[in-house]
Design a protein around this motif. Structure first.
Motif, PDB file in Angstrom:
ATOM      1  N   MET A 128       0.831  -1.207   0.000  1.00 16.82           N
ATOM      2  CA  MET A 128       0.000   0.000   0.000  1.00 16.82           C
ATOM      3  C   MET A 128       0.867   1.259   0.000  1.00 16.82           C
ATOM      4  O   MET A 128       0.570   2.232  -0.695  1.00 16.82           O
ATOM      5  CB  MET A 128      -0.942   0.013   1.202  1.00 16.82           C
ATOM      6  N   ALA A 129       1.954   1.239   0.761  1.00 14.89           N
ATOM      7  CA  ALA A 129       2.857   2.396   0.785  1.00 14.89           C
ATOM      8  C   ALA A 129       3.513   2.587  -0.584  1.00 14.89           C
ATOM      9  O   ALA A 129       3.578   3.716  -1.092  1.00 14.89           O
ATOM     10  CB  ALA A 129       3.915   2.218   1.871  1.00 14.89           C
ATOM     11  N   VAL A 130       3.967   1.506  -1.190  1.00 11.28           N
ATOM     12  CA  VAL A 130       4.576   1.591  -2.525  1.00 11.28           C
ATOM     13  C   VAL A 130       3.555   2.098  -3.533  1.00 11.28           C
ATOM     14  O   VAL A 130       3.865   2.949  -4.377  1.00 11.28           O
ATOM     15  CB  VAL A 130       5.146   0.218  -2.955  1.00 11.28           C
ATOM     16  N   THR A 131       2.337   1.608  -3.432  1.00 13.30           N
ATOM     17  CA  THR A 131       1.269   2.053  -4.335  1.00 13.30           C
ATOM     18  C   THR A 131       1.025   3.551  -4.180  1.00 13.30           C
ATOM     19  O   THR A 131       0.948   4.286  -5.174  1.00 13.30           O
ATOM     20  CB  THR A 131      -0.036   1.274  -4.049  1.00 13.30           C
ATOM     21  N   ALA A 132       0.907   4.014  -2.948  1.00 16.46           N
ATOM     22  CA  ALA A 132       0.642   5.439  -2.701  1.00 16.46           C
ATOM     23  C   ALA A 132       1.809   6.306  -3.163  1.00 16.46           C
ATOM     24  O   ALA A 132       1.611   7.321  -3.846  1.00 16.46           O
ATOM     25  CB  ALA A 132       0.353   5.670  -1.220  1.00 16.46           C
ATOM     26  N   ILE A 133       3.014   5.915  -2.818  1.00 18.21           N
ATOM     27  CA  ILE A 133       4.187   6.710  -3.191  1.00 18.21           C
ATOM     28  C   ILE A 133       4.365   6.746  -4.709  1.00 18.21           C
ATOM     29  O   ILE A 133       4.651   7.797  -5.285  1.00 18.21           O
ATOM     30  CB  ILE A 133       5.449   6.182  -2.483  1.00 18.21           C
ATOM     31  N   SER A 134       4.164   5.599  -5.363  1.00 15.23           N
ATOM     32  CA  SER A 134       4.330   5.559  -6.821  1.00 15.23           C
ATOM     33  C   SER A 134       3.323   6.457  -7.534  1.00 15.23           C
ATOM     34  O   SER A 134       3.596   6.963  -8.629  1.00 15.23           O
ATOM     35  CB  SER A 134       4.228   4.123  -7.339  1.00 15.23           C
ATOM     36  N   SER A 135       2.171   6.695  -6.914  1.00 14.64           N
ATOM     37  CA  SER A 135       1.160   7.539  -7.557  1.00 14.64           C
ATOM     38  C   SER A 135       1.630   8.987  -7.725  1.00 14.64           C
ATOM     39  O   SER A 135       1.158   9.694  -8.612  1.00 14.64           O
ATOM     40  CB  SER A 135      -0.154   7.515  -6.764  1.00 14.64           C
ATOM     41  N   ILE A 154      -6.818  12.712  -6.880  1.00 12.06           N
ATOM     42  CA  ILE A 154      -6.487  11.329  -6.520  1.00 12.06           C
ATOM     43  C   ILE A 154      -5.213  11.294  -5.670  1.00 12.06           C
ATOM     44  O   ILE A 154      -5.027  10.390  -4.855  1.00 12.06           O
ATOM     45  CB  ILE A 154      -6.363  10.434  -7.775  1.00 12.06           C
ATOM     46  N   HIS A 155      -4.351  12.294  -5.822  1.00  7.83           N
ATOM     47  CA  HIS A 155      -3.136  12.325  -5.019  1.00  7.83           C
ATOM     48  C   HIS A 155      -3.446  12.605  -3.539  1.00  7.83           C
ATOM     49  O   HIS A 155      -2.665  12.224  -2.660  1.00  7.83           O
ATOM     50  CB  HIS A 155      -2.143  13.341  -5.589  1.00  7.83           C
ATOM     51  N   LEU A 156      -4.577  13.238  -3.272  1.00  8.49           N
ATOM     52  CA  LEU A 156      -5.009  13.410  -1.883  1.00  8.49           C
ATOM     53  C   LEU A 156      -5.312  12.049  -1.261  1.00  8.49           C
ATOM     54  O   LEU A 156      -5.055  11.829  -0.070  1.00  8.49           O
ATOM     55  CB  LEU A 156      -6.229  14.325  -1.806  1.00  8.49           C
ATOM     56  N   LEU A 157      -5.864  11.149  -2.061  1.00 10.30           N
ATOM     57  CA  LEU A 157      -6.124   9.790  -1.586  1.00 10.30           C
ATOM     58  C   LEU A 157      -4.807   9.088  -1.249  1.00 10.30           C
ATOM     59  O   LEU A 157      -4.733   8.325  -0.281  1.00 10.30           O
ATOM     60  CB  LEU A 157      -6.910   8.996  -2.629  1.00 10.30           C
ATOM     61  N   VAL A 175     -10.524  -0.449  -3.698  1.00  6.80           N
ATOM     62  CA  VAL A 175     -11.788  -0.695  -4.402  1.00  6.80           C
ATOM     63  C   VAL A 175     -12.310   0.587  -5.061  1.00  6.80           C
ATOM     64  O   VAL A 175     -12.538   0.614  -6.276  1.00  6.80           O
ATOM     65  CB  VAL A 175     -12.849  -1.303  -3.455  1.00  6.80           C
ATOM     66  N   LEU A 176     -12.499   1.642  -4.285  1.00  6.52           N
ATOM     67  CA  LEU A 176     -13.052   2.881  -4.832  1.00  6.52           C
ATOM     68  C   LEU A 176     -12.107   3.497  -5.867  1.00  6.52           C
ATOM     69  O   LEU A 176     -12.522   3.852  -6.971  1.00  6.52           O
ATOM     70  CB  LEU A 176     -13.337   3.878  -3.713  1.00  6.52           C
ATOM     71  N   ALA A 177     -10.828   3.607  -5.506  1.00  4.68           N
ATOM     72  CA  ALA A 177      -9.856   4.164  -6.458  1.00  4.68           C
ATOM     73  C   ALA A 177      -9.768   3.279  -7.702  1.00  4.68           C
ATOM     74  O   ALA A 177      -9.652   3.784  -8.820  1.00  4.68           O
ATOM     75  CB  ALA A 177      -8.493   4.290  -5.796  1.00  4.68           C
ATOM     76  N   GLY A 178      -9.839   1.973  -7.510  1.00  5.05           N
ATOM     77  CA  GLY A 178      -9.800   1.053  -8.647  1.00  5.05           C
ATOM     78  C   GLY A 178     -10.978   1.226  -9.583  1.00  5.05           C
ATOM     79  O   GLY A 178     -10.838   1.144 -10.810  1.00  5.05           O
ATOM     80  N   LEU A 179     -12.136   1.495  -9.017  1.00  6.27           N
ATOM     81  CA  LEU A 179     -13.315   1.726  -9.861  1.00  6.27           C
ATOM     82  C   LEU A 179     -13.134   2.987 -10.702  1.00  6.27           C
ATOM     83  O   LEU A 179     -13.549   3.025 -11.862  1.00  6.27           O
ATOM     84  CB  LEU A 179     -14.573   1.816  -9.008  1.00  6.27           C
ATOM     85  N   PHE A 180     -12.481   4.009 -10.143  1.00  8.45           N
ATOM     86  CA  PHE A 180     -12.243   5.237 -10.910  1.00  8.45           C
ATOM     87  C   PHE A 180     -11.255   5.021 -12.060  1.00  8.45           C
ATOM     88  O   PHE A 180     -11.253   5.777 -13.017  1.00  8.45           O
ATOM     89  CB  PHE A 180     -11.774   6.373 -10.004  1.00  8.45           C
TER      90      PHE A 180
END
Length: 163
Positions: free
Chosen positions: A51-58, A73-76, A112-117
């Motif tokens: 999750m940390a890698v996912t957030a940082i990579s964004s 989305i970066h706020l997420l 889930v929510l971010a994935g749907l977007f």
């Protein structure tokens, strides 16, 4: 369904998807299985790292450029990093109720929510999932729906047993 749009995407997007995909699968497994076991703790640490890698990579993805290369989305992603930290802190201090709430929020909001977007037309994952055979896209949507329903029903069943 075709991986071509993803393979043609910037490296940051590929890295992000490579982190979030196992996080989505592992997170579902963790949420659906017994808690507090050594396996749960090990998989939870791996999931939090993903999750940390996912957030940082964004923060290296700038396709939606609303404000100097960044978008809402970066706020997420910021919320995911803080939520991960808080979930770990809650577990360490023994506040399991808060830990469970934080992890569920991270999973359903951050994955889930971010994935749907990502399935919105004109996005890369929309082209990946919906290009070619539409029946495959329907199958993916049905599978996601079935997983969510199973998770909700399992949670309700556990609540009734706990009472």
């Amino acid at each position: 369904m075709t991986l071509e749009p993803l393979l043609d995407a910037p490296l940051a997007v590929q890295f992000h998807v490579a982190a979030v995909t196992p996080a989505a699968l592992l997170g579902a497994y963790i949420l659906l299985n017994p808690k507090g076991t050594p396996l749960h703790r090990l998989l939870g640490k791996i999931w939090m790292a993903l999750m940390a890698v996912t957030a940082i990579s964004s923060f290296f993805i700038h396709q939606i450029n609303l404000f100097h290369g960044f978008s809402p989305i970066h706020l997420l992603s910021i919320a995911t990093l803080f939520g991960s930290w808080n979930a770990i802190a809650a577990a360490r201090r023994g506040d399991i109720r808060r830990h469970k709430r934080m992890v569920a929020s991270l999973y359903f909001g951050g994955i889930v929510l971010a994935g749907l977007f990502t399935l919105v037309p004109s996005r890369i994952m929309h082209r990946v999932v919906f290009t070619g055979a539409e029946w495959q896209a329907s199958l993916v949507a049905a599978l996601i729906g079935a997983i969510l329903v199973a998770m909700v029903l399992r949670g309700r069943r556990r609540e009734r047993i706990a009472r």
